[in-house]
Every structure is written in C-alpha cells, then in structure tokens.
Design a protein around this motif. Structure first.
Motif, short mmCIF file in Angstrom:
data_model
loop_
_atom_site.label_atom_id
_atom_site.label_comp_id
_atom_site.label_asym_id
_atom_site.label_seq_id
_atom_site.Cartn_x
_atom_site.Cartn_y
_atom_site.Cartn_z
N ILE A 119 0.85 -1.20 0.00
CA ILE A 119 0.00 0.00 0.00
C ILE A 119 0.88 1.25 0.00
CG2 ILE A 119 -1.69 1.34 1.32
CD1 ILE A 119 -2.75 -1.40 2.39
N ALA A 140 -9.67 -0.65 -1.11
CA ALA A 140 -9.25 -1.22 -2.40
C ALA A 140 -9.23 -0.20 -3.52
CB ALA A 140 -10.16 -2.38 -2.78
N ARG A 192 -7.11 5.95 -4.12
CA ARG A 192 -6.09 6.48 -5.03
C ARG A 192 -5.34 7.65 -4.41
NH1 ARG A 192 -5.46 2.43 -8.32
NH2 ARG A 192 -7.37 1.79 -9.32
N ARG A 202 -4.95 -4.50 -3.78
CA ARG A 202 -6.31 -4.00 -4.02
C ARG A 202 -7.32 -5.15 -4.14
NH1 ARG A 202 -6.27 1.42 -5.03
NH2 ARG A 202 -4.25 2.31 -5.55
N TYR A 242 -8.09 -6.79 -0.83
CA TYR A 242 -9.16 -6.13 -0.07
C TYR A 242 -10.54 -6.42 -0.66
CZ TYR A 242 -6.37 -3.52 3.32
OH TYR A 242 -5.57 -3.17 4.37
#
Length: 188
Positions: A28, A85, A88, A156, A159
């Motif tokens: 992440i 997820a 941005r 992503r 999640y």
C-alpha cells in the motif's frame, strides 16, 4: 453452532480488519506513496474511532440485540474494504481506515462478547472463552492467506476478496446464528 458460526465470523473479521495491514502495508505504501507513519497512523485513527463508537454500539446491542449490530458491522466492514481497495489518495485511504474503525466497533470481540452475555447471562463465560480461542486463529489464518493473495492478485484485489468474505460469510453467519430478538434481562 452459535459459537462455531461466531468463531468463523471473528476469524474473518479480525483477519481482514486488524491483521491484514501487517502484510499489506508495504505494498500500500509503495503504490500510494504514503509513509509508514501516515499508513499506520490512519489505521490507528480507525482504532480510536472504534473506541469512541463502542459505547454507542453497546447501547445499540442493549436495545436491538447483537444480531443487528454484528450483521451491520460486517456489511460496514465490507464497504470499508472496498474503500481501501479503490483508494487512489492518502485522504481516501484514511477515510477507509476511519470506516474500518466504525466496523471494528460493530463486529470484533467487544460486541460479540456483549451479545453472548445477553444470550447466556451468568453462563456466558464458557461461550466467551470458546469464542476467544476461535478468534485467536485469525492471525494464523490471515497472515499466510494475505501473503498468498498479495502475491497472486495484489493488495487491491486482496481487499476486494476480503470485502466479499465479510459480506458473504461473516454477515450471513451473524444474521443466521444469532437470535432475532435480544435476550430479556432477568431483573430478579
């Protein structure tokens, strides 16, 4: 069956909401360009939100029973996983962790224990102990599963898989296993 169902739901809930960040954190951070301090600070902010929300959740369990709170918590947790997820930006990531904090207040040990106390009264010690032992497997299951998912589908999609587990496994288990009505308090 009640303790088995709650135990599975606790493993899913703890594994997704609490333990997965330990494995997913580096990916992440790299993808979003946030610092460790920011990422784990956002996670910690979610835990603070959980603590602030917990008394309200306790009152809700007293009014409506644990079935409602735990089921809603699993759905909110699934939504929080989706927010994480699709994040941005740092602010969206933080919002996801704040939402996770709300879900934690609704579906981890504290509301589950309160629910068992309402159901079993003075005999709740054994079910709470059994649930604690079941939930203790969450890290044992979550860490290798999370590593497998991150290696195969990325953080992503991991999640998103966890969102599906919360919505399609934990929420139905909470709704199915727990009594529809809250236990009546014995005032004698």
């Amino acid at each position: 069956l009640l303790i088995t169902a709650l135990g599975i739901a606790q493993i899913v809930s703890w594994g997704t909401l609490f333990y997965a960040i330990a494995v997913l954190g580096p990916a992440i951070r790299k993808d979003l360009g946030v610092t460790s301090v920011f990422l784990y600070g956002a996670f910690t902010a979610g835990l603070v939100v959980s603590g602030v929300a917990s008394p309200w959740v306790g009152r809700l369990i007293d009014r409506k029973g644990g079935r409602f709170a735990l089921s809603i918590g699993s759905i909110v947790a699934a939504l929080a996983m989706v927010v994480l997820a699709i994040s941005r930006s740092a602010s969206m990531l933080a919002a996801g962790w704040i939402l996770c904090g709300v879900a934690i207040a609704f579906c981890l040990y504290d509301p589950a224990f309160a629910t068992l106390g309402r159901i079993f009264g003075d005999a709740a010690r054994a079910p709470i102990t059994a649930l604690t032992l079941a939930g203790g497997f969450a890290s044992t299951v979550s860490w290798p599963a999370t590593q497998y998912f991150i290696d195969t589908v990325g953080w992503r999609d991991t999640y998103l898989i966890y969102a599906a587990l919360l919505a399609l496994v934990a929420a139905p288990l909470h709704a199915w296993a727990l009594p529809r009505q809250r236990a009546q308090k014995d005032d004698t």
